[in-house]
Design an enzyme around this catalytic site. Structure first.
Site, mmCIF file in Angstrom:
data_model
loop_
_atom_site.group_PDB
_atom_site.id
_atom_site.type_symbol
_atom_site.label_atom_id
_atom_site.label_comp_id
_atom_site.label_asym_id
_atom_site.label_seq_id
_atom_site.Cartn_x
_atom_site.Cartn_y
_atom_site.Cartn_z
ATOM 1 N N HIS A 45 0.841 -1.204 0.000
ATOM 2 C CA HIS A 45 0.000 0.000 0.000
ATOM 3 C C HIS A 45 0.875 1.253 0.000
ATOM 4 O O HIS A 45 0.587 2.234 -0.699
ATOM 5 C CB HIS A 45 -0.898 0.030 1.239
ATOM 6 C CG HIS A 45 -1.885 -1.093 1.323
ATOM 7 N ND1 HIS A 45 -1.777 -2.119 2.223
ATOM 8 C CD2 HIS A 45 -3.022 -1.333 0.610
ATOM 9 C CE1 HIS A 45 -2.789 -2.955 2.075
ATOM 10 N NE2 HIS A 45 -3.557 -2.509 1.105
ATOM 11 N N GLN A 69 -18.173 -7.086 -0.143
ATOM 12 C CA GLN A 69 -17.324 -7.905 -1.003
ATOM 13 C C GLN A 69 -16.872 -9.200 -0.319
ATOM 14 O O GLN A 69 -16.034 -9.923 -0.854
ATOM 15 C CB GLN A 69 -16.133 -7.105 -1.518
ATOM 16 C CG GLN A 69 -15.096 -6.697 -0.499
ATOM 17 C CD GLN A 69 -14.069 -5.743 -1.094
ATOM 18 O OE1 GLN A 69 -14.333 -4.565 -1.291
ATOM 19 N NE2 GLN A 69 -12.884 -6.238 -1.412
ATOM 20 N N GLY A 155 -3.092 -1.935 -6.839
ATOM 21 C CA GLY A 155 -1.966 -2.866 -6.947
ATOM 22 C C GLY A 155 -2.247 -3.941 -7.983
ATOM 23 O O GLY A 155 -3.362 -4.471 -8.064
ATOM 24 N N ASP A 158 -3.889 -7.815 -7.302
ATOM 25 C CA ASP A 158 -5.282 -8.216 -7.548
ATOM 26 C C ASP A 158 -5.610 -7.904 -9.011
ATOM 27 O O ASP A 158 -6.375 -6.975 -9.314
ATOM 28 C CB ASP A 158 -6.209 -7.478 -6.581
ATOM 29 C CG ASP A 158 -5.936 -7.897 -5.148
ATOM 30 O OD1 ASP A 158 -6.018 -9.103 -4.851
ATOM 31 O OD2 ASP A 158 -5.602 -7.026 -4.321
ATOM 32 N N MET A 192 2.991 -9.228 -1.207
ATOM 33 C CA MET A 192 2.475 -8.661 0.041
ATOM 34 C C MET A 192 0.952 -8.602 -0.006
ATOM 35 O O MET A 192 0.368 -8.240 -1.025
ATOM 36 C CB MET A 192 3.055 -7.276 0.263
ATOM 37 C CG MET A 192 4.510 -7.362 0.637
ATOM 38 S SD MET A 192 5.015 -5.920 1.553
ATOM 39 C CE MET A 192 6.731 -6.358 1.825
ATOM 40 N N SER A 193 0.335 -8.970 1.104
ATOM 41 C CA SER A 193 -1.120 -8.981 1.212
ATOM 42 C C SER A 193 -1.475 -8.862 2.684
ATOM 43 O O SER A 193 -0.785 -9.429 3.546
ATOM 44 C CB SER A 193 -1.658 -10.313 0.659
ATOM 45 O OG SER A 193 -2.982 -10.533 1.120
HETATM 46 O O1 PAF Z 1 -8.285 -4.089 -2.987
HETATM 47 C C1 PAF Z 1 -8.936 -3.703 -1.981
HETATM 48 O O2 PAF Z 1 -8.359 -3.434 -0.932
HETATM 49 C C2 PAF Z 1 -10.445 -3.586 -2.077
HETATM 50 O O3 PAF Z 1 -10.974 -4.570 -2.890
HETATM 51 C C3 PAF Z 1 -10.918 -2.185 -2.511
HETATM 52 C C4 PAF Z 1 -10.460 -1.864 -3.917
HETATM 53 C C5 PAF Z 1 -10.386 -1.136 -1.540
HETATM 54 C C6 PAF Z 1 -12.447 -2.126 -2.487
HETATM 55 O O4 PAF Z 1 -12.946 -2.404 -1.217
#
Ligand code: PAF
Length: 288
Positions: A45, A69, A155, A158, A192-193
């Site tokens: 990030h 989500q 990023g 994903d 990284m996650s």
């Molecule tokens: O990648 C993420 O962290 C989430 O899917 C996002 C894009 C912030 C939407 O909630």
């Protein structure tokens, strides 16, 4: 541009105040970059914020663990929430504002609208996590309205999400540029996650399987092997580390359908390390 010595970012929870602040900055001629996140921030990030800070005058980061989500049996309740540490990291990375909406402001009583992106959201994560991309597209569309920035930074880790967001922005004519930034990796190659925090020491060692599989795929790709063999190379690496495969596929980077002969492609992989699902991908260059 904010610099690493900048003061702590201003935390804003109210959508109207956030929107007015961004519009005022843009009216004053400032270019605003936006990094949407779910918090539990890490160096990946930080790299998005730093890139936005180089390309824009001001950077705004949203932190919102978006309930829409997550599926009913997924990790919404235990998803890491680390706001004080996140705000400290954002100050050091050059963010000016942090937008932290409440779920009740994003989804007020009577909320009834969902953004559904069809084709690129259907396979891979979309097939394994029904409703996931509708949740992502709905919240990202809302965020782009509340945070009307010049550019948004995502990023590449994903990859399918970036394809879905680009499709939505194009189809709905949302006036924001989408920038996709390279995956940041641990020294052994693990992408990284925020979900890496779930891994036990043994799982953490086995998690390198995804990166090893992609590296092996890249060698087979360069050697001119068929797509089926390239995909099998990924699966073999996951098997070697006892990591069940959700998918290991080589597809066109923009449409996510089988690649044209000779054209560039992306290798997508998802596997389950213990109870943690991990994703990764690698772009494969055009070949003669
Ligand atoms: O990648 C993420 O962290 C989430 O899917 C996002 C894009 C912030 C939407 O909630």
């Amino acid at each position: 541009m904010n610099t690493p010595s900048s003061p702590a970012p201003l935390v804003v929870a109210e959508p109207r105040l956030m929107r007015d602040t961004i519009l005022a900055a843009r009216r004053a001629g400032r270019r605003v970059g936006f990094v949407p996140t779910m918090g539990a921030l890490h160096a990946g990030h930080a790299s998005l914020v730093e890139r936005a800070a180089v390309e824009c005058d001001d950077v705004v980061v949203s932190i919102f663990v978006n309930p829409k989500q997550f599926g009913p049996r997924e990790d919404l309740a235990r998803y890491p929430r680390t706001l004080p540490a996140d705000v400290a990291l954002l100050g050091a990375s050059g963010a000016r504002w942090v937008f932290v909406p409440e779920a009740a402001t994003a989804y007020p009583a009577g909320h009834a609208t969902s953004v559904v992106v069809a084709a690129p959201a259907a396979d891979f994560e979309g097939a394994i996590r029904p409703g996931h991309f509708a949740g992502v597209a709905t919240v990202v569309c809302w965020l782009f309205n509340v945070v009307p920035a010049d550019a948004a930074y995502f990023g590449a880790k994903d990859w399918q999400q970036t394809v879905v967001v680009r499709r939505m922005v194009a189809d709905l004519a949302i006036p924001i540029a989408i920038e996709v930034c390279p995956t940041v990796r641990e020294p052994d190659g693990l992408a990284m996650s925020s979900r890496n925090a779930y891994l036990s020491p043994d799982e953490r060692r086995r998690a390198v399987a995804l990166h090893e599989g992609l590296e092996s795929a890249a060698r087979h790709w360069q050697a001119g092997d068929d797509v089926a063999l390239v995909e099998e190379a990924i699966r073999a690496a996951l098997r070697a580390h006892d990591v069940p495969v959700d998918y290991a596929r080589v597809v066109d980077p923009q449409s996510l359908v089988p690649p044209r002969p000779g054209a560039a492609a992306v290798a997508l992989v998802a596997g389950r390390v213990g109870t943690t699902r991990l994703l990764d991908n690698l772009l494969l260059p055009p070949r003669p």
